[in-house]
Design a protein around this motif. Sequence first.
Motif, PDB file in Angstrom:
ATOM      1  N   ASP A  56       0.897  -1.219   0.120  1.00  0.00           N
ATOM      2  CA  ASP A  56       0.116  -0.186  -0.008  1.00  0.00           C
ATOM      3  C   ASP A  56       1.158   1.243  -0.170  1.00  0.00           C
ATOM      4  O   ASP A  56       0.378   2.367   0.379  1.00  0.00           O
ATOM      5  CB  ASP A  56      -0.991  -0.062   1.087  1.00  0.00           C
ATOM      6  N   GLY A  57       2.205   1.104  -0.222  1.00  0.00           N
ATOM      7  CA  GLY A  57       2.714   2.283  -0.244  1.00  0.00           C
ATOM      8  C   GLY A  57       4.303   2.123   0.256  1.00  0.00           C
ATOM      9  O   GLY A  57       4.628   1.228   0.807  1.00  0.00           O
ATOM     10  N   ARG A  58       5.082   3.345   0.324  1.00  0.00           N
ATOM     11  CA  ARG A  58       6.269   3.273   0.728  1.00  0.00           C
ATOM     12  C   ARG A  58       6.419   4.445   2.275  1.00  0.00           C
ATOM     13  O   ARG A  58       5.782   5.245   2.237  1.00  0.00           O
ATOM     14  CB  ARG A  58       7.509   4.008   0.212  1.00  0.00           C
ATOM     15  N   TYR A  59       6.710   3.678   3.255  1.00  0.00           N
ATOM     16  CA  TYR A  59       6.600   4.280   4.578  1.00  0.00           C
ATOM     17  C   TYR A  59       8.274   4.865   5.101  1.00  0.00           C
ATOM     18  O   TYR A  59       9.030   4.300   5.024  1.00  0.00           O
ATOM     19  CB  TYR A  59       6.195   3.252   5.711  1.00  0.00           C
ATOM     20  N   TYR A  60       8.056   6.183   5.496  1.00  0.00           N
ATOM     21  CA  TYR A  60       9.262   6.872   5.889  1.00  0.00           C
ATOM     22  C   TYR A  60       9.256   7.020   7.485  1.00  0.00           C
ATOM     23  O   TYR A  60      10.156   7.404   8.056  1.00  0.00           O
ATOM     24  CB  TYR A  60       9.660   8.074   5.405  1.00  0.00           C
ATOM     25  N   GLN A  61       8.048   6.665   8.053  1.00  0.00           N
ATOM     26  CA  GLN A  61       7.823   6.628   9.440  1.00  0.00           C
ATOM     27  C   GLN A  61       7.307   5.590   9.990  1.00  0.00           C
ATOM     28  O   GLN A  61       6.648   4.639   9.249  1.00  0.00           O
ATOM     29  CB  GLN A  61       6.874   7.823   9.835  1.00  0.00           C
ATOM     30  N   GLY A  62       7.513   5.267  11.229  1.00  0.00           N
ATOM     31  CA  GLY A  62       6.678   3.934  11.899  1.00  0.00           C
ATOM     32  C   GLY A  62       6.642   4.115  13.687  1.00  0.00           C
ATOM     33  O   GLY A  62       7.420   4.871  14.074  1.00  0.00           O
ATOM     34  N   GLN A  63       5.762   3.357  14.126  1.00  0.00           N
ATOM     35  CA  GLN A  63       5.438   3.515  15.402  1.00  0.00           C
ATOM     36  C   GLN A  63       6.492   2.213  15.942  1.00  0.00           C
ATOM     37  O   GLN A  63       6.179   1.061  15.622  1.00  0.00           O
ATOM     38  CB  GLN A  63       4.356   3.276  15.799  1.00  0.00           C
ATOM     39  N   LEU A  64       7.318   2.421  16.763  1.00  0.00           N
ATOM     40  CA  LEU A  64       8.256   1.502  17.614  1.00  0.00           C
ATOM     41  C   LEU A  64       7.752   1.036  18.794  1.00  0.00           C
ATOM     42  O   LEU A  64       7.403   1.999  19.558  1.00  0.00           O
ATOM     43  CB  LEU A  64       9.798   1.999  17.463  1.00  0.00           C
ATOM     44  N   MET A  65       7.595  -0.409  18.922  1.00  0.00           N
ATOM     45  CA  MET A  65       7.464  -0.974  20.401  1.00  0.00           C
ATOM     46  C   MET A  65       8.496  -2.054  20.720  1.00  0.00           C
ATOM     47  O   MET A  65       8.779  -2.605  19.842  1.00  0.00           O
ATOM     48  CB  MET A  65       5.971  -1.411  20.138  1.00  0.00           C
ATOM     49  N   GLN A  66       8.595  -1.954  21.889  1.00  0.00           N
ATOM     50  CA  GLN A  66       9.448  -2.936  22.450  1.00  0.00           C
ATOM     51  C   GLN A  66       9.193  -3.659  23.705  1.00  0.00           C
ATOM     52  O   GLN A  66       8.483  -3.190  24.668  1.00  0.00           O
ATOM     53  CB  GLN A  66      10.918  -2.195  22.963  1.00  0.00           C
ATOM     54  N   MET A  67       8.939  -5.003  23.370  1.00  0.00           N
ATOM     55  CA  MET A  67       8.326  -5.843  24.476  1.00  0.00           C
ATOM     56  C   MET A  67       9.588  -7.064  24.912  1.00  0.00           C
ATOM     57  O   MET A  67      10.051  -7.615  24.138  1.00  0.00           O
ATOM     58  CB  MET A  67       7.176  -6.709  23.900  1.00  0.00           C
TER      59      MET A  67
END
Length: 148
Positions: A56-67
């Motif tokens: 669905d496209g190219r992403y230059y941002q993201g939400q980062l989670m650490q478990m």
Amino acid sequence: MPLYDCMLLLKPHVTKEALMDLVARVGKHAHRRNGVLTDIKSFGTVQLGYGIKKLDGRYYQGQLMQMTMMVTPNFNKELHYLNKEDRLLRWLLVKHRDVKFGLDLMSEDDGKGELGMFSRSSLFGDEDIDKDDDDEEYEVEEEDSKTQ
């Protein structure tokens, strides 16, 4: 059981409810395998060093989670369902190694390792510094110039 960090990079437009649903699914999966979820951290929206191309496209941002969790070593093979998750850009499972810091490192080998080479006074700056060493260097140079 060893300690693992599961890093999840989600698409930036994913809602908090969908994000927590995915985290809960991974946590429940670990719990069913007699694992323990010890810590969850959210780093918010992060800028990526390069674009990640998805259908669905190219992403230059993201939400980062650490478990952080304690699970069996074969848990990595059981996370294959994350590959089909549309909300995820990337995921990674990293094993914590037996790393010791500070006084734990010193007490392990009674200071006979690399840190044992230094005396306490040199580590903490308790010794007096000889300023005569610098003067001797200049005196030698002056004598050489007088003889020439």
